[in-house]
Design an enzyme around this catalytic site. Structure first.
Site, PDB file in Angstrom:
ATOM      1  N   THR A  97       0.877  -1.161   0.000  1.00 21.28           N
ATOM      2  CA  THR A  97       0.000   0.000   0.000  1.00 21.28           C
ATOM      3  C   THR A  97       0.912   1.208   0.000  1.00 21.28           C
ATOM      4  O   THR A  97       2.037   1.120   0.489  1.00 21.28           O
ATOM      5  CB  THR A  97      -0.853   0.059   1.293  1.00 21.28           C
ATOM      6  OG1 THR A  97      -1.329  -1.247   1.607  1.00 21.28           O
ATOM      7  CG2 THR A  97      -2.016   1.008   1.151  1.00 21.28           C
ATOM      8  N   VAL A 153     -12.408  -6.494  -1.475  1.00 22.45           N
ATOM      9  CA  VAL A 153     -12.034  -5.113  -1.231  1.00 22.45           C
ATOM     10  C   VAL A 153     -11.327  -5.033   0.115  1.00 22.45           C
ATOM     11  O   VAL A 153     -11.774  -5.635   1.093  1.00 22.45           O
ATOM     12  CB  VAL A 153     -13.276  -4.190  -1.246  1.00 22.45           C
ATOM     13  CG1 VAL A 153     -12.933  -2.786  -0.783  1.00 22.45           C
ATOM     14  CG2 VAL A 153     -13.885  -4.156  -2.638  1.00 22.45           C
ATOM     15  N   GLY A 154     -10.216  -4.336   0.154  1.00 30.98           N
ATOM     16  CA  GLY A 154      -9.470  -4.178   1.396  1.00 30.98           C
ATOM     17  C   GLY A 154      -9.828  -2.888   2.112  1.00 30.98           C
ATOM     18  O   GLY A 154     -10.882  -2.296   1.856  1.00 30.98           O
ATOM     19  N   ASP A 155      -8.954  -2.451   3.009  1.00 30.61           N
ATOM     20  CA  ASP A 155      -9.275  -1.270   3.803  1.00 30.61           C
ATOM     21  C   ASP A 155      -8.894   0.039   3.110  1.00 30.61           C
ATOM     22  O   ASP A 155      -9.365   1.102   3.501  1.00 30.61           O
ATOM     23  CB  ASP A 155      -8.578  -1.333   5.168  1.00 30.61           C
ATOM     24  CG  ASP A 155      -7.065  -1.273   5.042  1.00 30.61           C
ATOM     25  OD1 ASP A 155      -6.511  -1.979   4.157  1.00 30.61           O
ATOM     26  OD2 ASP A 155      -6.425  -0.534   5.814  1.00 30.61           O
ATOM     27  N   THR A 170      -1.616   0.851   6.377  1.00 29.02           N
ATOM     28  CA  THR A 170      -1.111  -0.217   5.521  1.00 29.02           C
ATOM     29  C   THR A 170      -1.016  -1.486   6.357  1.00 29.02           C
ATOM     30  O   THR A 170      -0.412  -1.492   7.423  1.00 29.02           O
ATOM     31  CB  THR A 170       0.266   0.126   4.917  1.00 29.02           C
ATOM     32  OG1 THR A 170       0.758  -1.053   4.251  1.00 29.02           O
ATOM     33  CG2 THR A 170       1.277   0.568   5.963  1.00 29.02           C
ATOM     34  N   GLY A 171      -1.641  -2.541   5.876  1.00 21.13           N
ATOM     35  CA  GLY A 171      -1.596  -3.775   6.647  1.00 21.13           C
ATOM     36  C   GLY A 171      -2.572  -4.785   6.104  1.00 21.13           C
ATOM     37  O   GLY A 171      -3.074  -4.632   4.986  1.00 21.13           O
ATOM     38  N   GLY A 213      -5.693  -5.845   5.439  1.00 20.08           N
ATOM     39  CA  GLY A 213      -6.873  -4.997   5.347  1.00 20.08           C
ATOM     40  C   GLY A 213      -8.072  -5.427   6.157  1.00 20.08           C
ATOM     41  O   GLY A 213      -8.760  -4.590   6.750  1.00 20.08           O
TER      42      GLY A 213
END
Lengths: 326, 326
Positions: free
Chosen positions: A192, A221-223, A243-244, A246
């Site tokens: 990210t 879909v991520g964060d 960032t991680g 999600g």
């Protein structure tokens, strides 16, 4: 000279010095500095934090070093599906796009949604159509092709392996979030990029952009496009870009939780970031990090992983970059 | 007899008694009671709040009275694009789907994502594929067709009008969120359904489902599938399901903000709900409401609009329903 601050990240994860070559380290550090200076130039001239955030993120999107824009990883259908979001802390206006495949700079599409539509979040073809109507750069999907990324995808294609980033060992992510045996893979990176800034006028902005996870299930879909999880900004408290992994960042509503802890508990940014990233998130099983700037221009770059590509710059113009844990 | 509580909503907005017929009012009240009893039956037997929330939401999804599942409104492409999310407050596990067109009960798809995938949020074809693989009911898009909804769409098709719900006057939503001249239309309703419950074991769950906005731009996502905005649950504080002008609910991270205010400021659920829905949200320009249950089984049904279809039931089995402001 009025104060301002800009911080950036290029992803967190198992980033170890022993796995890095001097050339590669130099390449990352140079690109992080480029990204910082792109935003700095705008802030120094009195430009808005929202423009600075966009400019910094675009530099990282345009580099194949990071998993965002050019350099995005491949889904299990061999596509690059990107997502991004941006928010400004004065108006609490926000914009977000997800599942876009041919927009050169997803962060600019998110900004266009914020500035030129009545919506906050737009998805897939609708988001692309909107980007086109607003004269954003549309590129052939080949533009995002990167030989290394493609090979990573080929290596695990057809399996249920999902890789959190381009440099990982094989990981088994095909567990459920409420499976007690679920455990984080030992070696992982989260691809990210993000930027957070406060400008001379005291306006905070935050933005995040990602190419997702290698071989991820189509439609995940991520964060990164989620306001409150991947991105949040509020002039009363702080701006945050995450960032991680999600899913954990969504369930913990990480970005807003840091802001809410400052607002309601009266703690400092660093205390709030430490509580969420070093205690609450690991308790849930999640790893990653955040970059954040508060209304005083102080910042926190906090992560619970081995490393996070990161940098900061203030009004003196001196870019500071780092990769590993201190 | 152990305590439990279930609350539901079927949307908020400009719901005025003068525009309602006795028959229509009866139909809404009866269906709200059906939804309450569906969840009550599960909770009474010692079933989980997550199952009760799903059951109550499914009753409303299956009714054409509400803008969710059967009864969903049409996008500007003449499609029904639905979204839903669900969260449980013990594990903080969550699931969400958006842009699904042929899943009969989107809330059950969200629950399947939560229980059977490592992801939290799935979109469009990927979400539908996942729902099919998990044996959820897939229906022909004709199933969602409702003559009245279709006519509403035909009436404004081709214009830039967007209607927040099925019964509205024409509205101009084609403004931007940071346009100072932007104002909420005077007459609007927000079509969403939701349920929040605490079971005998003290576990809180919340779920939300919607058919979106009539004539909305293709690809727009509202707050219903967003964990932290449309839905949030945490056993330490409360569970929340939102209904309102989604963009404002996303920007205000409404559901998590109520929980965070309880957690960090130590205020009651009602105080937190009042602060967010009656003060913070209107200050931003947003209208709508929430239903919420706290860890003691107390609840808040709070809205800043003329009315909200709503109901509550506790261990005594007596369903309470209401439509207008008290």
């Amino acid at each position: 000279m009025e104060k301002f601050t800009l911080v950036i990240h290029g992803g967190a994860g198992t980033i170890l010095k022993k796995n890095m070559t001097p050339d590669k380290e130099l390449a990352y550090n140079d690109k992080l500095k480029d990204a910082l200076l792109a935003g700095y130039t705008i802030l120094k001239e009195g430009g808005s934090s929202i423009r600075a955030v966009e400019a910094s993120v675009r530099v990282m999107e345009d580099s194949p070093l990071f998993n965002a824009g050019k350099g995005s990883v491949f889904t299990n259908e061999g596509k690059n599906e990107m997502e991004a979001s941006i928010m400004e802390g004065g108006s609490l206006a926000a914009g977000s796009v997800t599942m876009v495949t041919n927009v050169k700079n997803p962060i600019s599409a998110a900004k266009a949604v914020m500035e030129k539509s009545s919506h906050v979040m737009m998805v897939a073809e609708g988001a692309v159509k909107f980007a086109k109507e607003n004269d954003l750069d549309i590129v052939d999907p080949q533009y995002f092709y990167d030989a290394k990324r493609y090979q990573q995808w080929q290596d695990i294609k057809g399996s249920t392996d999902i890789r959190m980033d381009h440099l990982d060992e094989s990981e088994d992510m095909a567990k459920t979030q409420i499976n007690a045996e679920f455990s984080e893979p030992a070696d992982k990176k989260f691809g990210t990029v993000g930027a957070v800034a406060i400008d001379k006028d005291g306006n905070i902005a935050a933005g995040t952009s990602t190419g997702g996870m290698t071989n991820k299930m189509y439609g995940r879909v991520g964060d990164s496009p989620i306001i409150g999880s991947g991105t949040y900004a509020n002039n009363k408290t702080c701006g945050v870009s995450s960032t991680g992994h999600g899913e954990y960042f969504i369930r913990a509503v990480v970005a807003h939780d840091i802001s809410a802890m400052m607002e309601y508990k009266g703690v400092s940014l660093q205390e709030a970031a430490d509580e969420v990233i070093l205690r609450k998130l690991p308790a849930l099983g999640g790893s990653g990090g955040i970059i954040s700037v508060d209304s005083e221009g102080d910042f926190a770059l906090t992560f619970n992983t081995e490393g996070m590509y990161r940098g900061s710059i203030r009004e003196d113009g001196e870019p500071n970059v780092a990769i590993y844990k201190d």
